[in-house]
Design a protein around this motif. Structure first.
Motif, PDB file in Angstrom:
ATOM      1  N   ALA A 275       0.630  -1.138  -0.014  1.00 41.18           N
ATOM      2  CA  ALA A 275      -0.173   0.114   0.005  1.00 41.18           C
ATOM      3  C   ALA A 275       0.894   1.142  -0.049  1.00 41.18           C
ATOM      4  O   ALA A 275       0.446   2.191  -0.353  1.00 41.18           O
ATOM      5  CB  ALA A 275      -0.937  -0.040   1.041  1.00 41.18           C
ATOM      6  N   ASN A 276       1.972   1.508   0.729  1.00 44.18           N
ATOM      7  CA  ASN A 276       2.809   2.482   0.966  1.00 44.18           C
ATOM      8  C   ASN A 276       3.612   2.652  -0.721  1.00 44.18           C
ATOM      9  O   ASN A 276       3.685   3.760  -0.985  1.00 44.18           O
ATOM     10  CB  ASN A 276       3.923   2.200   1.917  1.00 44.18           C
ATOM     11  CG  ASN A 276       4.409   3.316   2.274  1.00 44.18           C
ATOM     12  OD1 ASN A 276       3.906   4.485   2.430  1.00 44.18           O
ATOM     13  ND2 ASN A 276       6.183   3.394   2.198  1.00 44.18           N
TER      14      ASN A 276
ATOM     15  N   LEU B   7       1.031   4.239  -2.592  1.00 43.48           N
ATOM     16  CA  LEU B   7       0.806   5.685  -2.468  1.00 43.48           C
ATOM     17  C   LEU B   7       2.026   6.526  -3.021  1.00 43.48           C
ATOM     18  O   LEU B   7       1.669   7.532  -3.862  1.00 43.48           O
ATOM     19  CB  LEU B   7       0.814   5.889  -0.920  1.00 43.48           C
ATOM     20  CG  LEU B   7       0.869   7.322  -0.247  1.00 43.48           C
ATOM     21  CD1 LEU B   7      -0.325   7.982  -0.754  1.00 43.48           C
ATOM     22  CD2 LEU B   7       1.251   7.317   1.129  1.00 43.48           C
ATOM     23  N   LEU B   8       3.203   5.962  -2.997  1.00 47.44           N
ATOM     24  CA  LEU B   8       4.301   6.659  -3.510  1.00 47.44           C
ATOM     25  C   LEU B   8       4.209   6.900  -5.018  1.00 47.44           C
ATOM     26  O   LEU B   8       4.635   7.934  -5.654  1.00 47.44           O
ATOM     27  CB  LEU B   8       5.675   6.163  -3.178  1.00 47.44           C
ATOM     28  CG  LEU B   8       5.877   5.921  -1.551  1.00 47.44           C
ATOM     29  CD1 LEU B   8       7.290   5.351  -1.346  1.00 47.44           C
ATOM     30  CD2 LEU B   8       5.901   7.627  -1.086  1.00 47.44           C
ATOM     31  N   ALA B   9       3.654   5.668  -5.679  1.00 46.50           N
ATOM     32  CA  ALA B   9       3.636   5.900  -7.266  1.00 46.50           C
ATOM     33  C   ALA B   9       2.398   6.649  -7.623  1.00 46.50           C
ATOM     34  O   ALA B   9       1.795   6.369  -8.684  1.00 46.50           O
ATOM     35  CB  ALA B   9       3.505   4.385  -7.689  1.00 46.50           C
ATOM     36  N   GLY B  10       1.437   7.187  -6.645  1.00 48.65           N
ATOM     37  CA  GLY B  10       0.478   7.712  -7.021  1.00 48.65           C
ATOM     38  C   GLY B  10      -0.934   6.764  -7.431  1.00 48.65           C
ATOM     39  O   GLY B  10      -1.967   7.106  -8.088  1.00 48.65           O
ATOM     40  N   ARG B  11      -0.819   5.510  -6.896  1.00 51.56           N
ATOM     41  CA  ARG B  11      -2.025   4.531  -7.403  1.00 51.56           C
ATOM     42  C   ARG B  11      -2.824   4.387  -6.147  1.00 51.56           C
ATOM     43  O   ARG B  11      -2.554   3.443  -5.382  1.00 51.56           O
ATOM     44  CB  ARG B  11      -1.296   3.309  -8.060  1.00 51.56           C
ATOM     45  CG  ARG B  11      -0.755   3.316  -9.171  1.00 51.56           C
ATOM     46  CD  ARG B  11       0.203   2.232  -9.520  1.00 51.56           C
ATOM     47  NE  ARG B  11      -0.478   1.066  -9.643  1.00 51.56           N
ATOM     48  CZ  ARG B  11      -0.087  -0.337  -9.985  1.00 51.56           C
ATOM     49  NH1 ARG B  11       1.260  -0.298 -10.377  1.00 51.56           N
ATOM     50  NH2 ARG B  11      -0.852  -1.209 -10.133  1.00 51.56           N
ATOM     51  N   TYR B  12      -3.429   5.421  -5.791  1.00 51.88           N
ATOM     52  CA  TYR B  12      -4.199   5.396  -4.667  1.00 51.88           C
ATOM     53  C   TYR B  12      -5.465   4.380  -4.346  1.00 51.88           C
ATOM     54  O   TYR B  12      -5.710   3.890  -3.278  1.00 51.88           O
ATOM     55  CB  TYR B  12      -4.860   6.954  -4.446  1.00 51.88           C
ATOM     56  CG  TYR B  12      -3.901   8.088  -4.669  1.00 51.88           C
ATOM     57  CD1 TYR B  12      -2.676   8.073  -3.841  1.00 51.88           C
ATOM     58  CD2 TYR B  12      -4.211   9.007  -5.720  1.00 51.88           C
ATOM     59  CE1 TYR B  12      -1.765   8.941  -4.004  1.00 51.88           C
ATOM     60  CE2 TYR B  12      -3.241  10.026  -5.782  1.00 51.88           C
ATOM     61  CZ  TYR B  12      -2.200   9.993  -4.933  1.00 51.88           C
ATOM     62  OH  TYR B  12      -1.264  10.912  -5.207  1.00 51.88           O
ATOM     63  N   ARG B  13      -6.143   4.181  -5.393  1.00 55.60           N
ATOM     64  CA  ARG B  13      -7.164   3.015  -5.385  1.00 55.60           C
ATOM     65  C   ARG B  13      -6.583   1.808  -5.165  1.00 55.60           C
ATOM     66  O   ARG B  13      -7.155   0.931  -4.146  1.00 55.60           O
ATOM     67  CB  ARG B  13      -8.062   3.109  -6.615  1.00 55.60           C
ATOM     68  CG  ARG B  13      -9.371   2.448  -6.154  1.00 55.60           C
ATOM     69  CD  ARG B  13     -10.424   2.553  -7.633  1.00 55.60           C
ATOM     70  NE  ARG B  13     -10.601   3.733  -7.751  1.00 55.60           N
ATOM     71  CZ  ARG B  13     -11.579   4.650  -7.139  1.00 55.60           C
ATOM     72  NH1 ARG B  13     -12.346   3.722  -6.025  1.00 55.60           N
ATOM     73  NH2 ARG B  13     -11.942   5.728  -7.372  1.00 55.60           N
TER      74      ARG B  13
END
Length: 415
Positions: free
Chosen positions: A240-241, A244-250
């Motif tokens: 998940a982290n 998040l860093l890659a901008g893949r929020y879903r």
């Protein structure tokens, strides 16, 4: 079967262990997860002293039943005293929940196991991991925690110089405490060469891949860890982290919810969920996630971010004051996140400078890619700071770390 679809596996091995005194009964069964029928089952009545032989026997028989080509052959269990092994398993289970109380209990149980058998490398390296996590959640001083972790890793290597998890833990220390990316890459290359299909090593190596800016490789490694160890909340939280860093929020939201389903009190997970929801514009969902966070600092950080969104800078400052009263400059990177989020670039850079002066640069491993710092990246002070830290693109690109070699399993033919 639903379990097969959920875990993305063709077969499921399940069983039970019953103990009475020094006698154990182990029942194992292999089920075809697609058709639902039992492929193989066996019951073993043994003494505790035979527990490792049973594990090796089960591994061999399951391999034979599946007629698969295993990577490196059937796994073999490293033996220790039965009572040490019992405490080791208890410590590992409790520690994987990643709660403050669980981490403290795990230290005590690992120490009990090592008092019985000080020559058991897995207990030393898992103890090192517990120290890492306690430092990460501000549950013990950084210097003390990393010193103890380093001692534990070297105790494991003293017993077995080729014990891959010990090289993995030294890689973590090189990355987070020594600020030595090149040394970290050497340790992780060694660990992956010794155990390329170890899920925990792959997951930790992914952190180095993130530091090097190779987010696609990091995500591939962490997805592999989540597939091979689907009941580990740590695997899902780390994935998940990276999302998040890659901008893949879903995708990140799905992974962190999986971690929370496995460990509802997982420290830091609700804060991460709040970040992911906030990035998707779900302010109320983020508020609820932040308020559910078990760590006080994470809860206050979430409140500061929500206040930023709502334009209530006084409330945001009040939340930051609560954190500063408890942690002082140790949370400088967190203050920088909040100020970057509200668009106060000067304050954000001031706190990043404090973090650089007072802490190891490991915090910047994720800062460099964290979307929350996007407002700073167009400012010349950002590139100057990255250059000063040593995170310039040329240096990172030159570091030899072929992490994708650990993903060779994906190219193997089925069966």
């Amino acid at each position: 079967m639903q379990i097969g679809e959920r875990l993305k596996v063709a077969h499921v091995l399940s069983g039970s262990v019953r103990r009475m005194g020094d006698q154990v009964r182990v029942t194992a069964q292999l089920v075809d997860a697609r058709a639902g029928y039992q492929v193989w089952s066996e019951t073993y009545d043994r003494t505790l002293e035979d527990i490792f032989a049973i594990q090796d026997q089960i591994a061999g028989e399951v391999t034979a039943q599946l007629s698969v080509r295993l990577l490196g052959g059937a796994p073999r269990v490293r033996e220790t005293e039965p009572e040490a092994y019992t405490r080791y398993l208890q410590a590992r289970h409790i520690g994987r929940q990643n709660t403050a109380e669980g981490l403290e209990q795990a230290v005590a149980l690992f120490r009990e196991a090592l008092a019985i058998d000080p020559a058991y490398p897995p207990a030393w390296t898992d103890l090192a991991t517990i120290y890492f996590n306690r430092v990460g959640f501000a549950l013990m001083p950084r210097e003390e925690g990393y010193r103890l972790a380093r001692e534990a890793a070297y105790r494991a290597l003293a017993v077995d110089p080729d014990f891959a998890p010990a090289h993995d833990r030294l890689g973590w220390l090189a990355l987070h405490e020594d600020d030595d990316l090149e040394a970290a890459a050497r340790h992780y290359r060694r660990a992956l060469a010794l155990a390329p299909y170890d899920d925990r090593i792959r997951g930790n190596a992914a952190v180095l891949a993130v530091a090097l800016g190779r987010l696609d490789e990091a995500i591939a490694l962490l997805e592999a860890s989540a597939v091979f160890d689907p009941v580990s909340p740590i695997s899902h939280a780390n994935l998940a982290n990276a999302y998040l860093l890659a901008g893949r929020y879903r995708a990140g939201e799905r992974s962190i919810r999986s971690a929370l389903a496995l460990s509802p009190q997982y420290a830091g997970a609700h804060y991460r969920l709040g970040r992911l929801l906030l990035a998707q514009g779900d302010v109320e969902g983020a508020r609820g996630a932040f308020e559910a966070e078990t760590l006080d600092a994470g809860r206050q950080l979430g409140r500061a971010l929500i206040a930023n969104v709502e334009g209530d800078l006084a409330a945001s400052d009040a939340a930051l004051a609560e954190i500063e009263a408890a942690f002082g400059d140790r949370a400088a990177g967190n203050y920088a996140q909040v100020y970057a989020h509200r668009g106060d670039l000067d304050a954000a850079f001031e706190w990043l400078a404090v973090e650089y002066r007072t802490s190891a640069v490991s915090g910047f491993l994720e800062h460099r890619w964290d979307p929350i710092f996007e407002p700073l990246r167009g400012d010349r002070r950002w590139s100057a700071l990255m250059q000063r830290i040593g995170f310039d693109d040329d240096r990172l690109a030159a570091i030899d770390f072929p992490a994708t070699e650990a993903l060779a399993w994906r190219d193997l033919p089925p069966g």
